[in-house]
Design a protein around this motif. Structure first.
Motif, PDB file in Angstrom:
ATOM      1  N   PHE A   1       0.748  -1.077   0.068  1.00 19.07           N
ATOM      2  CA  PHE A   1      -0.103   0.004  -0.379  1.00 19.07           C
ATOM      3  C   PHE A   1       1.103   1.033  -0.016  1.00 19.07           C
ATOM      4  N   PRO A   2       0.698   2.176  -1.010  1.00 16.33           N
ATOM      5  CA  PRO A   2       1.571   3.316  -1.168  1.00 16.33           C
ATOM      6  C   PRO A   2       0.901   4.373  -0.067  1.00 16.33           C
ATOM      7  N   ILE A   3       2.205   4.440   0.642  1.00 15.49           N
ATOM      8  CA  ILE A   3       1.163   5.899   2.564  1.00 15.49           C
ATOM      9  C   ILE A   3       1.179   7.532   1.760  1.00 15.49           C
ATOM     10  N   TRP A   4       0.475   8.213   1.655  1.00 16.71           N
ATOM     11  CA  TRP A   4       1.085   9.210   2.549  1.00 16.71           C
ATOM     12  C   TRP A   4       1.039   9.962   3.634  1.00 16.71           C
ATOM     13  N   LEU A   5       1.562  10.665   4.095  1.00 18.28           N
ATOM     14  CA  LEU A   5       0.857  12.052   5.140  1.00 18.28           C
ATOM     15  C   LEU A   5       0.183  12.911   4.487  1.00 18.28           C
ATOM     16  N   VAL A   6      -0.733  13.396   5.261  1.00 19.15           N
ATOM     17  CA  VAL A   6      -0.710  15.066   4.679  1.00 19.15           C
ATOM     18  C   VAL A   6      -1.955  15.459   6.203  1.00 19.15           C
ATOM     19  N   SER A   7      -1.168  16.474   6.677  1.00 18.42           N
ATOM     20  CA  SER A   7      -1.853  17.227   7.859  1.00 18.42           C
ATOM     21  C   SER A   7      -2.151  18.500   7.618  1.00 18.42           C
ATOM     22  N   ASN A   8      -2.731  18.892   8.585  1.00 13.71           N
ATOM     23  CA  ASN A   8      -3.170  20.355   8.593  1.00 13.71           C
ATOM     24  C   ASN A   8      -1.900  21.220   9.575  1.00 13.71           C
ATOM     25  N   ASN A   9      -1.417  20.801  10.222  1.00 19.22           N
ATOM     26  CA  ASN A   9      -0.213  20.861  11.057  1.00 19.22           C
ATOM     27  C   ASN A   9       1.300  22.010  10.267  1.00 19.22           C
ATOM     28  N   ILE A  10       0.588  23.467  10.151  1.00 20.15           N
ATOM     29  CA  ILE A  10       1.391  24.210   9.492  1.00 20.15           C
ATOM     30  C   ILE A  10       3.129  23.870  10.037  1.00 20.15           C
ATOM     31  N   SER A  11       3.400  23.099  10.834  1.00 22.14           N
ATOM     32  CA  SER A  11       4.967  23.013  10.643  1.00 22.14           C
ATOM     33  C   SER A  11       5.808  22.137  10.122  1.00 22.14           C
ATOM     34  N   GLU A  12       6.471  22.666   9.131  1.00 19.16           N
ATOM     35  CA  GLU A  12       6.965  21.286   8.380  1.00 19.16           C
ATOM     36  C   GLU A  12       8.254  20.937   9.151  1.00 19.16           C
ATOM     37  N   ASN A  13       8.798  21.031   9.955  1.00 21.93           N
ATOM     38  CA  ASN A  13       9.836  20.502  10.462  1.00 21.93           C
ATOM     39  C   ASN A  13       8.724  19.165  11.254  1.00 21.93           C
ATOM     40  N   ARG A  14       8.282  19.395  12.600  1.00 22.84           N
ATOM     41  CA  ARG A  14       6.939  19.015  12.959  1.00 22.84           C
ATOM     42  C   ARG A  14       7.319  17.750  12.374  1.00 22.84           C
ATOM     43  N   ILE A  15       6.145  17.413  11.462  1.00 23.34           N
ATOM     44  CA  ILE A  15       6.095  16.741  10.433  1.00 23.34           C
ATOM     45  C   ILE A  15       6.902  16.460   9.346  1.00 23.34           C
ATOM     46  N   GLY A  16       7.207  17.183   8.646  1.00 19.74           N
ATOM     47  CA  GLY A  16       8.543  16.167   7.838  1.00 19.74           C
ATOM     48  C   GLY A  16       9.376  15.482   8.848  1.00 19.74           C
TER      49      GLY A  16
END
Length: 184
Positions: A64-79
């Motif tokens: 299964f390909p998996i992508w993370l899609v977040s509303n969080n605006i912190s690229e540092n945290r989500i990245g």
């Protein structure tokens, strides 16, 4: 589409994302996953993922390909979270906007009806996925064990409003409409 239908998840897991299995996805002919991050994968203020979550991702990765899609605006945290799981990601998604969900689905090269939006929130994750025609899965939030007794006022309000609108939120392992994937 009625207000209740636009908020109705196709599947209510009744447990955290760790309870989602490849067998469940195969049952519904799901070929790819778009995952919310905050409280779907990790507690809100965490930057590190659990070993259990890392193993969960590894179980799904081959099929299964998996992508993370977040509303969080912190690229540092989500990245940081995405890199620790070796997954592609998009941040500042603005869900229920569909724009970044479309981008992730395009990258997966799958029909939208074969991609599941998995999240812990009705008015962002489920609403965005349903607006796009994705299969939607509502999971229980991942919370910090030290804050497990803390309330979820926004989520509680979403649940209350949804129930007034006629959304059924009891845990279920069946589609509201079994032919949804063939209708999209």
């Amino acid at each position: 589409m009625t207000r209740a239908k636009i908020l109705q998840p196709d599947l209510i897991l009744g447990k955290t994302i760790l309870g989602l299995t490849p067998d469940i996805l195969n049952k519904y002919r799901i070929g790819g996953l778009v995952l919310d991050v905050d409280e779907t994968l990790v507690p809100f203020k965490e930057k590190t993922v659990s070993e259990e979550l890392r193993q969960w991702v590894e179980r799904f990765r081959p099929d299964f390909p998996i992508w993370l899609v977040s509303n969080n605006i912190s690229e540092n945290r989500i990245g940081t979270i995405a890199r620790s799981l070796d997954l592609p990601y998009l941040f500042a998604a603005g869900k229920p906007s569909r724009r970044k969900l479309r981008q992730a689905i395009r990258e997966m090269d799958l029909p939208v009806s074969r991609v599941a939006m998995v999240g812990d929130r009705l008015f962002t994750d489920v609403l965005a996925g349903n607006r796009l025609g994705m299969f939607t899965i509502l999971v229980e939030p991942m919370v910090d064990s030290l804050a497990a007794v803390r309330s979820h006022p926004v989520r509680d309000l979403e649940v209350w409003i949804s129930q007034i609108l006629g959304v059924s939120l009891s845990a279920q392992h069946h589609l509201t409409n079994p032919d949804k994937s063939s209708q999209k």
